[in-house]
Every structure is written in structure tokens, then in C-alpha cells.
Design a protein around this motif. Structure first.
Motif, PDB file in Angstrom:
ATOM      1  N   ALA A  44      43.146   6.440  50.556  1.00  0.00           N
ATOM      2  CA  ALA A  44      43.719   7.369  49.584  1.00  0.00           C
ATOM      3  C   ALA A  44      43.392   6.842  48.197  1.00  0.00           C
ATOM      4  N   GLY A  45      43.213   7.750  47.249  1.00  0.00           N
ATOM      5  CA  GLY A  45      42.831   7.329  45.919  1.00  0.00           C
ATOM      6  C   GLY A  45      41.346   7.007  45.865  1.00  0.00           C
ATOM      7  N   HIS A  46      40.974   6.119  44.957  1.00  0.00           N
ATOM      8  CA  HIS A  46      39.577   5.740  44.810  1.00  0.00           C
ATOM      9  C   HIS A  46      39.496   4.280  44.373  1.00  0.00           C
ATOM     10  N   ALA A  47      38.296   3.702  44.487  1.00  0.00           N
ATOM     11  CA  ALA A  47      38.072   2.306  44.098  1.00  0.00           C
ATOM     12  C   ALA A  47      36.637   2.148  43.632  1.00  0.00           C
ATOM     13  N   ASP A  52      28.731  -8.922  42.233  1.00  0.00           N
ATOM     14  CA  ASP A  52      28.622  -9.638  40.966  1.00  0.00           C
ATOM     15  C   ASP A  52      27.395 -10.529  40.869  1.00  0.00           C
ATOM     16  N   ASP A  53      26.778 -10.879  41.997  1.00  0.00           N
ATOM     17  CA  ASP A  53      25.640 -11.794  41.939  1.00  0.00           C
ATOM     18  C   ASP A  53      24.304 -11.072  42.126  1.00  0.00           C
ATOM     19  N   THR A  54      24.269  -9.757  41.948  1.00  0.00           N
ATOM     20  CA  THR A  54      23.023  -8.992  41.988  1.00  0.00           C
ATOM     21  C   THR A  54      23.038  -7.983  40.843  1.00  0.00           C
ATOM     22  N   ASP A  55      21.937  -7.264  40.711  1.00  0.00           N
ATOM     23  CA  ASP A  55      21.848  -6.230  39.687  1.00  0.00           C
ATOM     24  C   ASP A  55      22.358  -4.882  40.188  1.00  0.00           C
ATOM     25  N   THR A  56      22.999  -4.868  41.367  1.00  0.00           N
ATOM     26  CA  THR A  56      23.492  -3.625  41.937  1.00  0.00           C
ATOM     27  C   THR A  56      24.570  -3.022  41.040  1.00  0.00           C
ATOM     28  N   ALA A  57      24.411  -1.747  40.716  1.00  0.00           N
ATOM     29  CA  ALA A  57      25.397  -1.071  39.861  1.00  0.00           C
ATOM     30  C   ALA A  57      26.684  -0.838  40.646  1.00  0.00           C
ATOM     31  N   PRO A  58      27.836  -0.813  39.954  1.00  0.00           N
ATOM     32  CA  PRO A  58      29.097  -0.510  40.644  1.00  0.00           C
ATOM     33  C   PRO A  58      29.032   0.873  41.290  1.00  0.00           C
ATOM     34  N   VAL A  59      29.699   1.013  42.409  1.00  0.00           N
ATOM     35  CA  VAL A  59      29.764   2.310  43.078  1.00  0.00           C
ATOM     36  C   VAL A  59      31.225   2.721  43.214  1.00  0.00           C
ATOM     37  N   ARG A  60      31.455   4.012  43.212  1.00  0.00           N
ATOM     38  CA  ARG A  60      32.800   4.538  43.321  1.00  0.00           C
ATOM     39  C   ARG A  60      33.040   4.980  44.758  1.00  0.00           C
ATOM     40  N   LEU A  61      34.127   4.518  45.327  1.00  0.00           N
ATOM     41  CA  LEU A  61      34.510   4.927  46.670  1.00  0.00           C
ATOM     42  C   LEU A  61      35.616   5.965  46.570  1.00  0.00           C
ATOM     43  N   ALA A  62      35.346   7.159  47.080  1.00  0.00           N
ATOM     44  CA  ALA A  62      36.383   8.169  47.200  1.00  0.00           C
ATOM     45  C   ALA A  62      37.087   7.987  48.531  1.00  0.00           C
ATOM     46  N   ALA A  63      38.154   8.718  48.736  1.00  0.00           N
ATOM     47  CA  ALA A  63      38.920   8.578  49.977  1.00  0.00           C
ATOM     48  C   ALA A  63      38.026   8.853  51.183  1.00  0.00           C
ATOM     49  N   GLY A  64      38.016   7.912  52.103  1.00  0.00           N
ATOM     50  CA  GLY A  64      37.237   8.051  53.317  1.00  0.00           C
ATOM     51  C   GLY A  64      35.848   7.441  53.258  1.00  0.00           C
ATOM     52  N   ASP A  65      35.356   7.089  52.064  1.00  0.00           N
ATOM     53  CA  ASP A  65      34.059   6.425  51.950  1.00  0.00           C
ATOM     54  C   ASP A  65      34.151   5.010  52.508  1.00  0.00           C
ATOM     55  N   ILE A  66      33.028   4.507  53.027  1.00  0.00           N
ATOM     56  CA  ILE A  66      32.978   3.155  53.598  1.00  0.00           C
ATOM     57  C   ILE A  66      31.855   2.384  52.919  1.00  0.00           C
ATOM     58  N   ALA A  67      32.162   1.183  52.443  1.00  0.00           N
ATOM     59  CA  ALA A  67      31.152   0.308  51.854  1.00  0.00           C
ATOM     60  C   ALA A  67      30.896  -0.873  52.778  1.00  0.00           C
ATOM     61  N   LEU A  68      29.629  -1.159  53.016  1.00  0.00           N
ATOM     62  CA  LEU A  68      29.209  -2.346  53.765  1.00  0.00           C
ATOM     63  C   LEU A  68      28.609  -3.326  52.765  1.00  0.00           C
ATOM     64  N   ILE A  69      29.213  -4.510  52.655  1.00  0.00           N
ATOM     65  CA  ILE A  69      28.805  -5.514  51.673  1.00  0.00           C
ATOM     66  C   ILE A  69      28.232  -6.708  52.435  1.00  0.00           C
ATOM     67  N   THR A  70      26.975  -7.063  52.139  1.00  0.00           N
ATOM     68  CA  THR A  70      26.307  -8.116  52.907  1.00  0.00           C
ATOM     69  C   THR A  70      25.908  -9.286  52.023  1.00  0.00           C
ATOM     70  N   ARG A  71      26.215 -10.469  52.506  1.00  0.00           N
ATOM     71  CA  ARG A  71      25.773 -11.744  51.942  1.00  0.00           C
ATOM     72  C   ARG A  71      26.051 -11.921  50.446  1.00  0.00           C
ATOM     73  N   PRO A  72      27.162 -11.461  49.944  1.00  0.00           N
ATOM     74  CA  PRO A  72      27.415 -11.695  48.515  1.00  0.00           C
ATOM     75  C   PRO A  72      27.993 -13.084  48.283  1.00  0.00           C
ATOM     76  N   ARG A  73      27.723 -13.650  47.125  1.00  0.00           N
ATOM     77  CA  ARG A  73      28.446 -14.860  46.730  1.00  0.00           C
ATOM     78  C   ARG A  73      29.763 -14.483  46.055  1.00  0.00           C
ATOM     79  N   ARG A  74      29.753 -13.306  45.427  1.00  0.00           N
ATOM     80  CA  ARG A  74      30.973 -12.830  44.780  1.00  0.00           C
ATOM     81  C   ARG A  74      30.886 -11.317  44.625  1.00  0.00           C
ATOM     82  N   TYR A  75      31.976 -10.628  44.925  1.00  0.00           N
ATOM     83  CA  TYR A  75      32.037  -9.194  44.650  1.00  0.00           C
ATOM     84  C   TYR A  75      33.438  -8.847  44.166  1.00  0.00           C
TER      85      TYR A  75
END
Length: 313
Positions: A44-47, A52-75
Motif C-alpha cells: 500500500a502506498g508507494h516507495a 547507492d553504489d551504482t549509477d542506477t536511477a531511483p525507481v518508484r514502486l507503486a502498490a503491488g510492484d516488486i523490486a529485485l535488488i542484486t549484489r548491492p553494497r548499499r541501497y
């Protein structure tokens, strides 16, 4: 067992961690030195999610979206990309870094595995972390970008709802239930991501071909078998030449080259066990002659099995 199931089965560590946060804005959490694979979703809501350790731009998660985060040193996960990190989470320890604002209440327990303020208008977020291990785990992680977002859809909603419900319960066998539900969500998310991604692994796309998909299943179920291209072709009902050409075109490698690569991945993980001899590892992956295995392993990995073993201990 199909290829994806085999990869997940061999790479998967037990005791996956599932946590739920119910928090009103503004909030921002940074995770340092996290496990190799994290599944984050908003119920519910958004995030906002930022690596933080790559040039990947921030992404917005709406309700029900799923993010898979691999091998980060920091996020960082926050209500908004502009919200500075307020709490740093390292393993099981938490540290408030911005005392000028009301830091997220990550300590207040609302239910089993559930933390936050629980007030109306809050974002509800689930986070599941996997500690994938070994070369099979690396093989799986290498097929994903640092941040992959699967949009909300009917294919994942039921699993999300069930995981959210079970995360707040504390009954016998609950850890096993959460492990399996997180596995389910991960498989559904991987399917959805690779179905719509141009960079999906070649073998995954090849699974839709009846003959090549069946050949891949055979190679993964019986990697130690002395396969020939002719036998594989016969098992899937095509001519040798047609099978070899189609396998190479769809998978990217000839059949036996793919088999050797998979055998060496399995061998690399088996060698991590100091109690297993090199000869035993060789037999496990289809080599009767330990010398022939050592030559193949060094050609594939650049070092001998014994050197590899020393480096991974």
C-alpha cells in the motif's frame, strides 16, 4: 527438474528473512552490506528504491510492484528520493543517522516481523532477503541487473497477499511457510521480468521451444551422464544436425559446451567442501578420470581444482 527450478534449488540458502514495515512519510532506510538478493514490494502506498553504489536511477514502486535488488553494497528505500537516509541497517543492527527529523520507527513491533508506526496513510512494505551461495548463486545473480522492477499484476498479487498475511503470524512451521512463499514470489517475479526483458537469459527464452527446453531439462537432471549430441537429439525427436544448430542458435552455446560450463559450475561449489576429494567431485560431474576433470576445470576457471579450493576457503 526444469532449469530455473534447478538453479534456485542449488543456489538457495535456507532461512530467508522476511520483514514488514508500516510507516508514514517521511522515512528513509539505507541497507549496508545486504545479502546478495533482496525482494522488496509495496503493498500500500508507494516507495522509492535507489542502489547507492551504482549509477542506477531511483525507481518508484507503486502498490503491488516488486523490486529485485542484486549484489548491492548499499541501497536505500524511502518514501521519496529526496528524503535523506535517516536509519542505516547493517545486518541486525540499526543506527539513526539523521536526528534532525523523526526517524522511522523501525524498532516498534506491531506484529511478528512487522515494525513501524502503523498509522493511517502509511506505506506498507515487505522486504525479503536471500543469502544465495556459491557459483550457482553467482550464475543466477549474473542474469539480473542491479535493480529489476516487476510491475503489479494479477500474476503476483495473490502471492503478495498471502506472504503479507503469513508474515504477521507466528505459528509452528512459520519460517518454513515464509521460506516457501518467498520462493514462490521470487519465481513469479523472475518469470514476469524475463518475459518482458530484452536481456532475458538465452536459455530461458529457449525453454519455450519444446525440443530445446526438454534437452536443457535432461542436461540439468543428469549432468554426470555421458551425453552425446546424437543421444540428446534422439531423446527430443530431431536429427542431430538440426538439433545442434537449433540449440546453439537459441542457447548461445553448442550442447556439450553448455553441459561443460554447467558441470564446472557444479564442481566449483562441490570443491568448497574440504572433505570431498577432487576425484569424488570429478565423478559427481561426469568425469571418471580426475586428470581429465582437472584439465577441463582449469580451462574453464583458469586455475586447477586444488588452487580453486584453497582460494574459496
Amino acid at each position: 527438474m526444469d532449469v530455473l527450478s534447478d538453479l534456485l534449488h542449488r543456489a538457495r540458502a535456507r532461512h530467508a528473512m522476511v520483514r514488514q514495515l508500516i510507516q508514514r512519510p517521511p522515512w528513509s532506510l539505507s541497507f549496508t552490506d545486504p545479502p546478495p538478493l533482496t525482494v522488496v514490494t509495496t503493498l500500500a502506498g508507494h516507495a522509492s528504491v535507489r542502489i547507492d553504489d551504482t549509477d542506477t536511477a531511483p525507481v518508484r514502486l507503486a502498490a503491488g510492484d516488486i523490486a529485485l535488488i542484486t549484489r548491492p553494497r548499499r541501497y536505500t528505500i524511502a518514501d521519496d528520493p529526496s528524503t535523506p537516509p535517516q536509519v542505516v541497517i547493517h545486518g541486525r543492527s540499526k543506527r539513526v543517522v539523521d536526528r534532525s527529523t523523526q526517524a522511522p520507527d523501525t524498532q516498534r513491533s506491531l506484529a511478528p516481523r512487522t515494525y513501524g508506526d502503523g498509522l493511517p496513510g502509511a506505506t506498507i512494505m515487505l522486504r525479503g532477503a536471500y543469502d544465495l551461495s556459491g557459483d550457482v548463486g553467482d550464475r543466477l545473480l549474473g542474469m539480473l541487473p542491479p535493480l529489476a522492477v516487476v510491475p503489479a499484476g494479477p500474476g503476483t498479487r495473490a502471492a503478495l497477499d498471502l506472504l503479507a498475511t503469513e508474515a504477521t503470524r507466528d505459528e509452528p512451521g512459520q519460517d518454513a511457510v515464509l521460506d516457501r512463499l518467498l520462493d514462490l514470489l521470487l519465481v513469479l517475479a523472475l518469470r514476469a521480468w524475463w518475459a518482458g526483458a530484452e536481456a532475458a537469459p538465452a536459455w530461458y527464452q529457449a525453454l519455450s521451444d519444446p525440443a530445446i527446453g526438454e534437452a536443457l531439462r535432461l542436461l540439468h537432471e543428469h549432468p554426470a551422464r555421458r551425453w552425446t549430441v546424437a543421444e540428446l537429439a534422439a531423446r527430443v525427436g530431431t536429427s542431430r544436425a538440426a538439433f545442434a544448430a537449433r540449440f546453439t542458435a537459441l542457447v548461445g552455446d553448442p550442447p556439450l559446451t553448455y553441459l561443460t560450463s554447467w558441470r564446472m559450475t557444479l564442481a566449483a561449489d562441490l570443491l568448497r567442501d574440504a572433505q570431498t576429494t577432487v576425484a569424488a567431485v570429478a565423478r559427481e560431474v561426469g568425469y571418471e578420470d580426475p586428470f581429465a576433470f582437472s584439465v577441463a576445470f582449469k580451462r574453464n576457471r583458469g586455475v586447477s581444482p586444488s588452487v580453486w579450493r584453497r582460494r574459496t576457503h
